[in-house]
Design a protein around this motif. Structure first.
Motif, PDB file in Angstrom:
ATOM      1  N   UNK A  72      23.735  53.999  44.355  1.00 17.61           N
ATOM      2  CA  UNK A  72      22.945  54.206  43.077  1.00 17.61           C
ATOM      3  C   UNK A  72      23.910  54.252  41.962  1.00 17.61           C
ATOM      4  N   UNK A  73      24.884  55.107  41.634  1.00 22.20           N
ATOM      5  CA  UNK A  73      25.841  55.290  40.297  1.00 22.20           C
ATOM      6  C   UNK A  73      26.279  54.019  40.419  1.00 22.20           C
ATOM      7  N   UNK A  74      27.002  53.136  41.360  1.00 23.16           N
ATOM      8  CA  UNK A  74      27.366  51.844  40.637  1.00 23.16           C
ATOM      9  C   UNK A  74      26.055  51.249  40.533  1.00 23.16           C
ATOM     10  N   UNK A  75      24.997  50.885  40.652  1.00 25.15           N
ATOM     11  CA  UNK A  75      24.028  49.829  40.363  1.00 25.15           C
ATOM     12  C   UNK A  75      23.741  50.203  38.879  1.00 25.15           C
ATOM     13  N   UNK A  76      23.665  51.836  38.515  1.00 24.19           N
ATOM     14  CA  UNK A  76      23.657  52.210  36.972  1.00 24.19           C
ATOM     15  C   UNK A  76      24.960  52.182  36.189  1.00 24.19           C
ATOM     16  N   UNK A  77      26.172  52.090  36.500  1.00 23.55           N
ATOM     17  CA  UNK A  77      27.089  52.070  35.909  1.00 23.55           C
ATOM     18  C   UNK A  77      27.659  50.607  35.753  1.00 23.55           C
ATOM     19  N   UNK A  78      26.559  49.583  36.577  1.00 25.63           N
ATOM     20  CA  UNK A  78      27.256  47.986  36.757  1.00 25.63           C
ATOM     21  C   UNK A  78      26.121  47.496  36.058  1.00 25.63           C
ATOM     22  N   UNK A  79      25.163  47.599  36.028  1.00 27.51           N
ATOM     23  CA  UNK A  79      23.777  47.656  34.880  1.00 27.51           C
ATOM     24  C   UNK A  79      23.374  46.214  35.343  1.00 27.51           C
ATOM     25  N   UNK A  80      22.927  46.887  36.615  1.00 31.64           N
ATOM     26  CA  UNK A  80      22.173  45.754  37.987  1.00 31.64           C
ATOM     27  C   UNK A  80      21.102  45.395  37.064  1.00 31.64           C
ATOM     28  N   UNK A  81      20.316  46.648  36.713  1.00 33.06           N
ATOM     29  CA  UNK A  81      18.888  46.633  35.956  1.00 33.06           C
ATOM     30  C   UNK A  81      18.904  45.474  34.656  1.00 33.06           C
ATOM     31  N   UNK A  82      19.805  45.214  34.277  1.00 35.55           N
ATOM     32  CA  UNK A  82      19.816  44.331  33.340  1.00 35.55           C
ATOM     33  C   UNK A  82      19.881  42.779  33.192  1.00 35.55           C
ATOM     34  N   UNK A  83      20.987  43.032  34.208  1.00 38.86           N
ATOM     35  CA  UNK A  83      20.200  41.446  35.390  1.00 38.86           C
ATOM     36  C   UNK A  83      19.379  40.237  34.812  1.00 38.86           C
ATOM     37  N   UNK A  84      20.010  39.011  34.628  1.00 41.48           N
ATOM     38  CA  UNK A  84      18.443  38.193  33.977  1.00 41.48           C
ATOM     39  C   UNK A  84      18.809  36.741  35.275  1.00 41.48           C
ATOM     40  N   UNK A  85      19.978  36.786  35.633  1.00 41.86           N
ATOM     41  CA  UNK A  85      20.251  35.640  36.764  1.00 41.86           C
ATOM     42  C   UNK A  85      20.292  36.422  37.776  1.00 41.86           C
ATOM     43  N   UNK A  86      20.210  35.101  38.904  1.00 36.73           N
ATOM     44  CA  UNK A  86      20.996  36.097  40.249  1.00 36.73           C
ATOM     45  C   UNK A  86      22.179  35.989  40.739  1.00 36.73           C
ATOM     46  N   UNK A  87      23.136  35.132  40.410  1.00 32.46           N
ATOM     47  CA  UNK A  87      24.619  35.223  40.150  1.00 32.46           C
ATOM     48  C   UNK A  87      24.904  36.891  39.500  1.00 32.46           C
ATOM     49  N   UNK A  88      24.354  36.859  38.585  1.00 35.01           N
ATOM     50  CA  UNK A  88      24.598  38.761  37.413  1.00 35.01           C
ATOM     51  C   UNK A  88      24.254  39.885  39.296  1.00 35.01           C
ATOM     52  N   UNK A  89      23.380  39.855  39.135  1.00 37.06           N
ATOM     53  CA  UNK A  89      22.410  40.023  40.475  1.00 37.06           C
ATOM     54  C   UNK A  89      23.066  40.450  41.369  1.00 37.06           C
ATOM     55  N   UNK A  90      24.032  39.661  42.017  1.00 39.17           N
ATOM     56  CA  UNK A  90      24.787  39.072  42.861  1.00 39.17           C
ATOM     57  C   UNK A  90      25.916  40.374  43.065  1.00 39.17           C
ATOM     58  N   UNK A  91      26.739  39.879  42.023  1.00 37.97           N
ATOM     59  CA  UNK A  91      28.091  40.611  41.560  1.00 37.97           C
ATOM     60  C   UNK A  91      27.574  42.017  41.828  1.00 37.97           C
ATOM     61  N   UNK A 141      16.672  44.726  43.793  1.00 35.86           N
ATOM     62  CA  UNK A 141      17.208  44.041  42.749  1.00 35.86           C
ATOM     63  C   UNK A 141      15.261  42.959  42.535  1.00 35.86           C
ATOM     64  N   UNK A 142      14.963  43.500  44.318  1.00 36.98           N
ATOM     65  CA  UNK A 142      13.975  42.416  44.336  1.00 36.98           C
ATOM     66  C   UNK A 142      12.517  43.726  43.270  1.00 36.98           C
ATOM     67  N   UNK A 143      12.690  44.573  43.262  1.00 36.85           N
ATOM     68  CA  UNK A 143      11.818  45.584  42.683  1.00 36.85           C
ATOM     69  C   UNK A 143      11.760  44.768  41.037  1.00 36.85           C
ATOM     70  N   UNK A 144      12.834  45.088  40.963  1.00 36.04           N
ATOM     71  CA  UNK A 144      12.992  44.529  39.272  1.00 36.04           C
ATOM     72  C   UNK A 144      12.077  43.299  39.573  1.00 36.04           C
ATOM     73  N   UNK A 145      12.368  42.870  40.166  1.00 40.75           N
ATOM     74  CA  UNK A 145      12.105  41.161  39.378  1.00 40.75           C
ATOM     75  C   UNK A 145      10.213  41.421  39.752  1.00 40.75           C
ATOM     76  N   UNK A 146       9.892  42.250  41.158  1.00 38.67           N
ATOM     77  CA  UNK A 146       8.490  41.628  40.963  1.00 38.67           C
ATOM     78  C   UNK A 146       7.606  42.351  39.694  1.00 38.67           C
ATOM     79  N   UNK A 147       8.499  43.442  38.902  1.00 38.38           N
ATOM     80  CA  UNK A 147       8.309  44.460  38.091  1.00 38.38           C
ATOM     81  C   UNK A 147       7.926  43.609  36.597  1.00 38.38           C
ATOM     82  N   UNK A 148       8.918  42.423  36.631  1.00 39.30           N
ATOM     83  CA  UNK A 148       9.399  42.199  35.517  1.00 39.30           C
ATOM     84  C   UNK A 148       8.025  40.399  36.106  1.00 39.30           C
ATOM     85  N   UNK A 149       7.748  40.485  36.926  1.00 36.24           N
ATOM     86  CA  UNK A 149       6.580  39.424  36.998  1.00 36.24           C
ATOM     87  C   UNK A 149       5.030  39.684  36.701  1.00 36.24           C
ATOM     88  N   UNK A 150       4.941  41.530  36.918  1.00 33.05           N
ATOM     89  CA  UNK A 150       3.827  41.455  36.851  1.00 33.05           C
ATOM     90  C   UNK A 150       3.857  41.890  34.799  1.00 33.05           C
TER      91      UNK A 150
END
Length: 383
Positions: A72-91, A141-150
């Motif tokens: 969880x700390x890694x996801x927050x530090x990497x700021x995955x929640x700000x990602x907009x593209x699949x590649x950024x999410x994957x990294x 990440x899928x939860x983020x994508x669904x949230x953004x779509x909604x």
């Protein structure tokens, strides 16, 4: 174009919401994997591996929880929640899962989960932790994508609703302008021309050059024009733009009562809330709403006169939870929907009110007559 303060605040709120979504979803899935795997491995080792009966469940659970925390700390530090593209999410997912796997193995070693671990044990735990981290983070990440779509769908619907409301408001203002101009044209220009024609006919008749039959016919034409000028044109002008509508709804309804035959009793009941909003000094009921309310009263009066005879007509104006209630009651013959036929006027009113989210109903009275009731959502007060 620079963002407004409101847009910046909304964007920050969206980012914070996305961060909570990925952390929440990832934590639920990862902790489920961690606790389930700990229970399963503890059972298998203690049951089928000789000498492992005293294996500690809590050490395994604690090590897994530390690994999940690192994920969880890694996801927050990497700021995955700000990602907009699949590649950024994957990294971000892969890096965070790798950190989770390493931290988990280190925690297992520190907590002596394995008494005498071999190299293959560490490799298996690294791979298992990495896979769990990837799957859990991917679901986050899928939860983020669904949230953004909604969120996009909701805001698109809100924008559409605002655009429709603005379009209806613009149409209302245009209708008011056209009604006022046509009414003024009828009352001023057309009536003025009819007066000039009347004066010219008087001159011709006064000259005495016509034979009696022609003079009689011309006099009849003059009288008809005078009646059309004083009655028909004036009535049409009032229908387009009712008298005293600029003063308020209550004065306009009272002016409408003035056109009803004196043999029919009339009564107007307006609640204190309506009178407060309809104060001529600072009316909070827009002209468009007043016009529509008067149109409801006109339709109720027309029904009473058309399907009468009615001895009395009562109009009630009330305000309930921001809704303007306009009701017209008469004491004519009891209204029967099956015998009344198609109510074209009421149908037009219904379509008009539905555009504003309102309703209209025509029902039989309690004992006699009919009751026409409309509910209108008041718009913004006039400036």
């Amino acid at each position: 174009m620079p963002e407004t303060a409101l847009a910046v605040a909304q964007r920050a709120k969206d980012i914070a919401g996305d961060r909570r979504a990925i952390v929440r979803a990832t934590a639920i899935v990862a902790l489920g994997y961690a606790i389930g795997a700990s229970l399963q491995s503890t059972y298998i080792y203690s049951t089928f591996v000789p000498g492992w009966q005293g294996i500690s469940l809590w050490r395994r659970v604690l090590a897994n929880i530390i690994g999940v925390t690192a994920l969880l700390v890694g996801l927050v530090v990497m700021r995955v929640h700000r990602a907009q593209h699949l590649g950024t999410f994957a990294v971000g997912v892969i890096a965070s899962a790798a950190v989770c796997s390493v931290v988990r193995v280190v925690a297992q070693a520190a907590l002596d989960v394995y008494a005498d671990p071999q190299q293959s044990t560490f490799e298996a735990e690294l791979l298992g932790g990495f896979i769990i981290g990837v799957v859990s983070a991917a679901i986050g990440c899928w939860a983020i994508v669904v949230r953004r779509g909604n969120r996009r769908s909701t805001r698109a619907a809100e924008r559409h609703a605002v655009e429709v409301e603005m379009a209806v408001h613009a149409l209302e203002q245009e209708e008011i302008r056209v009604r006022r101009e046509v009414a003024e044209g009828l009352h001023g220009t057309l009536q003025g021309k009819l007066v000039v024609i009347d004066a010219r006919i008087d001159e011709v008749l006064a000259a005495g050059r016509l034979d009696p039959d022609d003079a009689k016919t011309l006099a009849w034409v003059r009288d008809e024009l005078a009646e059309a000028s004083e009655v028909d044109v004036r009535q049409m002008s009032r229908l387009l733009y009712p008298e005293r509508i600029e003063l308020g709804l209550v004065p306009a309804v009272r002016a409408l009562f003035g056109r009803i035959p004196a043999s029919i009793a009339t009564r107007l009941t307006a609640s204190d809330a309506v009178r407060s909003l309809d104060d001529p000094a600072s009316s909070c009921i827009g002209v468009a709403d007043r016009l529509l309310a008067v149109r409801v009263v006109e339709e109720g009066v027309t029904n009473a006169l058309k399907y009468g005879p009615a001895g009395s007509i009562q109009v009630e104006l009330d305000l309930v939870d921001g809704w303007l209630i306009v009701a017209v009651q008469n004491d004519g013959p009891l209204f029967d929907p099956e015998l009344a036929g198609i109510a074209s006027g009421t149908a037009r009113l219904r379509r008009r009110l539905e555009m504003q989210g309102g309703t209209v109903s025509l029902t039989p009275g309690e004992v006699r007559g009919a009751r026409l009731e409309a509910r209108m959502k008041l718009g913004a007060p006039p400036e």
